[in-house]
Motif scaffolding. Structure first.
Motif, short mmCIF file in Angstrom:
data_model
loop_
_atom_site.label_atom_id
_atom_site.label_comp_id
_atom_site.label_asym_id
_atom_site.label_seq_id
_atom_site.Cartn_x
_atom_site.Cartn_y
_atom_site.Cartn_z
N SER A 243 47.10 37.66 28.26
CA SER A 243 46.73 38.89 28.95
C SER A 243 45.25 39.16 28.73
O SER A 243 44.70 38.85 27.66
N TYR A 244 44.61 39.76 29.73
CA TYR A 244 43.17 40.01 29.72
C TYR A 244 42.95 41.49 30.02
O TYR A 244 43.30 41.97 31.10
N ARG A 245 42.36 42.21 29.05
CA ARG A 245 42.21 43.65 29.21
C ARG A 245 40.82 44.17 28.90
O ARG A 245 40.46 45.26 29.34
N SER A 246 40.04 43.43 28.14
CA SER A 246 38.71 43.91 27.73
C SER A 246 37.65 43.42 28.70
O SER A 246 37.84 42.41 29.39
N PRO A 247 36.50 44.10 28.76
CA PRO A 247 35.42 43.66 29.66
C PRO A 247 34.96 42.24 29.38
O PRO A 247 34.63 41.50 30.31
N ASP A 248 34.95 41.82 28.11
CA ASP A 248 34.53 40.46 27.77
C ASP A 248 35.50 39.41 28.31
O ASP A 248 35.10 38.25 28.52
N GLU A 249 36.75 39.80 28.50
CA GLU A 249 37.76 38.84 28.97
C GLU A 249 37.81 38.72 30.48
O GLU A 249 38.38 37.76 31.01
N VAL A 250 37.24 39.69 31.19
CA VAL A 250 37.33 39.70 32.66
C VAL A 250 36.74 38.43 33.28
O VAL A 250 37.37 37.81 34.15
N PRO A 251 35.53 37.98 32.90
CA PRO A 251 34.99 36.75 33.52
C PRO A 251 35.89 35.54 33.28
O PRO A 251 36.02 34.68 34.16
N VAL A 252 36.49 35.46 32.09
CA VAL A 252 37.39 34.34 31.80
C VAL A 252 38.60 34.39 32.73
O VAL A 252 39.02 33.37 33.31
N PHE A 253 39.18 35.60 32.88
CA PHE A 253 40.32 35.75 33.78
C PHE A 253 39.96 35.31 35.20
O PHE A 253 40.71 34.57 35.84
N PHE A 254 38.82 35.76 35.70
CA PHE A 254 38.44 35.44 37.07
C PHE A 254 38.22 33.94 37.25
O PHE A 254 38.59 33.37 38.29
N GLN A 255 37.64 33.29 36.27
CA GLN A 255 37.43 31.85 36.38
C GLN A 255 38.77 31.12 36.51
O GLN A 255 38.93 30.22 37.33
N LEU A 256 39.74 31.53 35.69
CA LEU A 256 41.05 30.89 35.71
C LEU A 256 41.85 31.26 36.97
O LEU A 256 42.44 30.41 37.64
N ALA A 257 41.87 32.57 37.28
CA ALA A 257 42.67 33.05 38.41
C ALA A 257 42.11 32.55 39.74
O ALA A 257 42.87 32.23 40.66
N ARG A 258 40.79 32.49 39.87
CA ARG A 258 40.19 31.99 41.11
C ARG A 258 40.53 30.52 41.32
O ARG A 258 40.69 30.08 42.46
N ALA A 259 40.67 29.75 40.24
CA ALA A 259 41.05 28.35 40.37
C ALA A 259 42.43 28.22 41.00
O ALA A 259 42.70 27.26 41.74
N VAL A 260 43.30 29.20 40.73
CA VAL A 260 44.63 29.21 41.35
C VAL A 260 44.56 29.79 42.76
O VAL A 260 45.13 29.24 43.71
N SER A 261 43.85 30.89 42.90
CA SER A 261 43.82 31.61 44.18
C SER A 261 43.34 30.73 45.33
O SER A 261 43.87 30.80 46.44
N LYS A 262 42.34 29.89 45.08
CA LYS A 262 41.80 29.09 46.18
C LYS A 262 42.76 28.01 46.66
O LYS A 262 42.55 27.41 47.71
N LEU A 263 43.86 27.79 45.91
CA LEU A 263 44.87 26.82 46.33
C LEU A 263 45.95 27.43 47.21
O LEU A 263 46.71 26.71 47.85
#
Length: 307
Positions: free
Chosen positions: A126-146
């Protein structure tokens, strides 16, 4: 006020779109549960340049006609549905009792099957802090584009700097819940939920289509809900508009809602909403006809492949 798009679609395939400048209002669960009735805006509330109002998730007592007059406006109701949501004001153990023993067994079997696929243990975060947001987006975008939602419908997880900035701002205020499910180091599913007035909003869910047979979207949904119940402080999980088997499966409550457009009755506006209504009816008829001949699924796959 914003330009609200009207997409003319055949199934999932957008043929073209146009727009009308409208004032938007989304009615959340907290507001809908208030004892005060929800007021319908009038012509005196129009701002300069506005052609009317778009009311999303408007609670209704009965089904509304698709097109009708409403004072000076043409009222267009393109979507009516049972709004699904989960009451989080209980425990996860109590929540599980809403499911039949067969359904609980099916969900647990899917979780075990995916854990076995991953070598015996589930990996998710789970990603909840501001520092974790870029990590989440990097991972989630890798899925989303598929996903076909992004390829065909332009409805994947946004990757604009503005959206990431808003996510960071939400996280800084403790108003973000985001999750990623992995297969080893590979992200396979994500869930993005902003929080408003104690309501976690089902904003974006995506999964790698190569993992569809392993029900990774269902697995992540279950894990995320378990965490939300246990953390406390959240009132509802809002599945927002639209209906699906996934939403009905997990919801504890449903209420009848509609998207209501109130637009000035000009020639252009009338042509757009009436044409949109006709196109939608044709799309439904075409889908039913293809289904009758047993080729709807094949045509849908071709359309998605084309996208």
């Amino acid at each position: 006020m914003r330009e609200v798009p009207f997409k003319f679609q055949l199934s999932d395939w957008t043929l073209f779109q146009t727009s009308i400048p409208l004032q938007l209002r989304s009615i959340g669960l907290a507001e809908a549960g208030s004892p005060e009735p929800i007021a319908i805006p009038g012509e005196d509330q129009l701002t300069p340049g506005s052609q009317g109002f778009a009311l999303r998730r408007m609670p209704v007592d009965e089904a509304l006609p698709r097109l009708a007059r409403s004072g000076p406006f043409l009222r267009y109701v393109p979507l009516q549905y049972q709004h699904c949501y989960i009451d989080l004001n209980t425990t996860f153990e109590e929540y599980q009792k809403k499911f039949s023993s067969k359904t609980r067994s099916t969900i647990n079997r899917k979780i075990r099957k995916y854990a076995e696929h991953c070598g015996g243990a589930l990996k998710w975060h789970s990603y909840r802090s501001p520092d974790e947001v870029p990590v989440f987006f990097q991972l989630a975008r890798a899925v989303s584009k598929l996903t076909y939602q992004e390829k065909l419908l332009d409805a994947g997880l946004p990757d604009t700097p503005e959206f990431m900035e808003s996510a960071c701002a939400l996280a800084a205020e403790g108003q973000l819940r985001a999750y990623v499910l992995f297969d080893g180091e590979r992200p396979v599913s994500y869930l993005y939920c902003p929080v408003q007035d104690g309501v976690a909003i089902y904003a974006y869910l995506g999964y790698d289509p190569a993992y569809m047979h392993l029900s990774v979207g269902t697995v992540l949904q279950w894990l995320a809900l378990e965490e939300m119940f246990k953390e406390g402080g959240l009132r509802y999980f809002d599945f927002t508009e639209g209906q699906s088997d996934h939403k009905r499966l997990f919801a504890t409550h449903q209420r009848q809602c509609a998207h209501v457009f109130l637009v000035r009755s000009t020639l252009r506006n009338a042509a757009i909403v009436r044409g949109h209504a006709l196109m939608d009816r044709f799309s439904v008829w075409a889908g039913q006809t293809l289904d009758r001949y047993g080729v709807k699924a094949k045509v849908r796959r071709l359309i998605r492949g084309h996208g």
